[in-house]
Design a protein around this motif. Structure first.
Motif, PDB file in Angstrom:
ATOM      1  N   ASP A  81      -6.777   3.241  -5.728  1.00 51.90           N
ATOM      2  CA  ASP A  81      -5.465   3.319  -5.094  1.00 51.90           C
ATOM      3  C   ASP A  81      -4.637   4.375  -5.828  1.00 51.90           C
ATOM      4  OD1 ASP A  81      -5.963   1.319  -3.189  1.00 51.90           O
ATOM      5  OD2 ASP A  81      -5.517  -0.249  -4.664  1.00 51.90           O
ATOM      6  N   THR A 140       0.185   3.090   0.392  1.00 52.20           N
ATOM      7  CA  THR A 140      -0.738   3.334  -0.707  1.00 52.20           C
ATOM      8  C   THR A 140      -1.969   4.085  -0.197  1.00 52.20           C
ATOM      9  OG1 THR A 140      -0.048   1.270  -1.773  1.00 52.20           O
ATOM     10  CG2 THR A 140      -2.080   2.291  -2.567  1.00 52.20           C
ATOM     11  N   SER A 200      -1.431  -6.588   3.587  1.00 52.65           N
ATOM     12  CA  SER A 200      -1.405  -5.144   3.822  1.00 52.65           C
ATOM     13  C   SER A 200      -2.260  -4.801   5.030  1.00 52.65           C
ATOM     14  CB  SER A 200      -1.940  -4.378   2.602  1.00 52.65           C
ATOM     15  OG  SER A 200      -1.136  -4.602   1.468  1.00 52.65           O
ATOM     16  N   TYR A 258      -0.593  -0.127   4.069  1.00 53.28           N
ATOM     17  CA  TYR A 258       0.856  -0.376   4.107  1.00 53.28           C
ATOM     18  C   TYR A 258       1.105  -1.869   3.949  1.00 53.28           C
ATOM     19  CZ  TYR A 258       5.701  -0.635   5.638  1.00 53.28           C
ATOM     20  OH  TYR A 258       7.042  -0.877   5.694  1.00 53.28           O
ATOM     21  N   LYS A 259       1.956  -2.235   2.990  1.00 50.87           N
ATOM     22  CA  LYS A 259       2.268  -3.637   2.731  1.00 50.87           C
ATOM     23  C   LYS A 259       3.300  -4.128   3.741  1.00 50.87           C
ATOM     24  CE  LYS A 259       2.147  -5.336  -1.341  1.00 50.87           C
ATOM     25  NZ  LYS A 259       2.384  -5.701  -2.762  1.00 50.87           N
ATOM     26  N   THR A 284       1.754   3.862  -4.983  1.00 48.49           N
ATOM     27  CA  THR A 284       2.468   3.344  -3.813  1.00 48.49           C
ATOM     28  C   THR A 284       3.834   3.996  -3.692  1.00 48.49           C
ATOM     29  OG1 THR A 284       1.337   1.207  -3.998  1.00 48.49           O
ATOM     30  CG2 THR A 284       3.357   1.274  -2.688  1.00 48.49           C
ATOM     31  N   TYR A 301      -5.689   5.824  -0.598  1.00 41.31           N
ATOM     32  CA  TYR A 301      -6.822   5.459  -1.449  1.00 41.31           C
ATOM     33  C   TYR A 301      -8.053   6.274  -1.052  1.00 41.31           C
ATOM     34  CZ  TYR A 301      -8.512   2.791   2.567  1.00 41.31           C
ATOM     35  OH  TYR A 301      -8.958   2.429   3.818  1.00 41.31           O
TER      36      TYR A 301
END
Length: 228
Positions: free
Chosen positions: A130, A138, A187, A180-181, A133, A140
């Motif tokens: 990752d 985030t 997420s 995306y949280k 953020t 990755y």
């Protein structure tokens, strides 16, 4: 009682009268309070997460053919389920079981017939870096290794072929994406993944020969839930 005796009694009373107060003042026992050990809550499942993915195979399967005026039937939709662990804030890994493809081909001219069917599953161990953020997003990159399981059956009366085969072949994957949280522990993941099994054999319907090497270019959408 004479005067001398009275004087002796008075001196004795005067000498012993402050003794209780002196003893009481000097005796101050310390109070011992046993310390209670500090309670530290234990986090159950900290670092672990569950994931589920659904994807689309961008490239065609080798069994996705049009031959003798007949098109094969199949699905490019794939999917998988897995469990993973956050080793650090920037590195995590997971194990996934997934379904890659299903294809079927049926052709007949009333005398000869070609029937073929293939199902391919995957089991992969993946690692991801990752890259930090920003505003909940985030990015990755990742890679993985594992096995593909292929079950295939082919009946070709024109060439005199009748085959049932199950294979296990080494596979590897490369990928990248963006998570995306959407909630504290949840997420949404959008990514690309390339899966290749160089040693996996398949039946090439147009030529009627066995070929080797399968790969998949996939666009995937996933949901990840952290078990904090």
């Amino acid at each position: 009682m004479n005067l001398k005796s009275r004087a002796a009694l008075a001196l004795a009373a005067l000498a012993f009268s402050p003794l209780p107060q002196a003893l009481a003042a000097d005796y101050d026992p310390s109070v011992y309070v046993e310390e209670t050990p500090e309670y530290t809550p234990v986090e159950v499942g900290s670092g672990w997460y569950l994931r589920g993915d659904i994807g689309y195979n961008v490239n065609k399967s080798p069994y996705d053919v049009s031959f003798n005026g007949t098109d094969s039937e199949g699905s490019r939709i794939n999917g998988g389920l897995g469990v993973g662990y956050h080793f650090t804030d920037y590195f995590r890994g997971d194990i996934n079981l997934g379904f890659l493809s299903h294809d079927k081909y049926n052709w007949t001219n009333g005398i000869d017939a070609i029937r073929a069917e293939s199902n391919i599953w995957s089991g992969m161990a993946n690692g991801y870096f990752d890259l930090g953020t920003i505003a909940g997003f985030t990015p990755y990159i990742g890679a993985g290794v594992g096995m593909l399981h292929s079950s295939r059956k082919v009946d070709d009366t024109f060439l005199g072929i009748s085959e049932r085969d199950t294979q296990y072949a080494f596979a590897y994957s490369l990928g990248a994406g963006l998570a995306y949280k959407v909630a504290q522990n949840t997420s949404v993941d959008l990514g690309y993944q390339y899966v290749s099994a160089p040693g996996l054999e398949y039946f090439d319907i147009p030529t009627g020969s066995m070929e080797k090497g399968l790969d998949y270019h996939q666009v995937r959408v996933g949901l990840r839930y952290d078990l904090w």
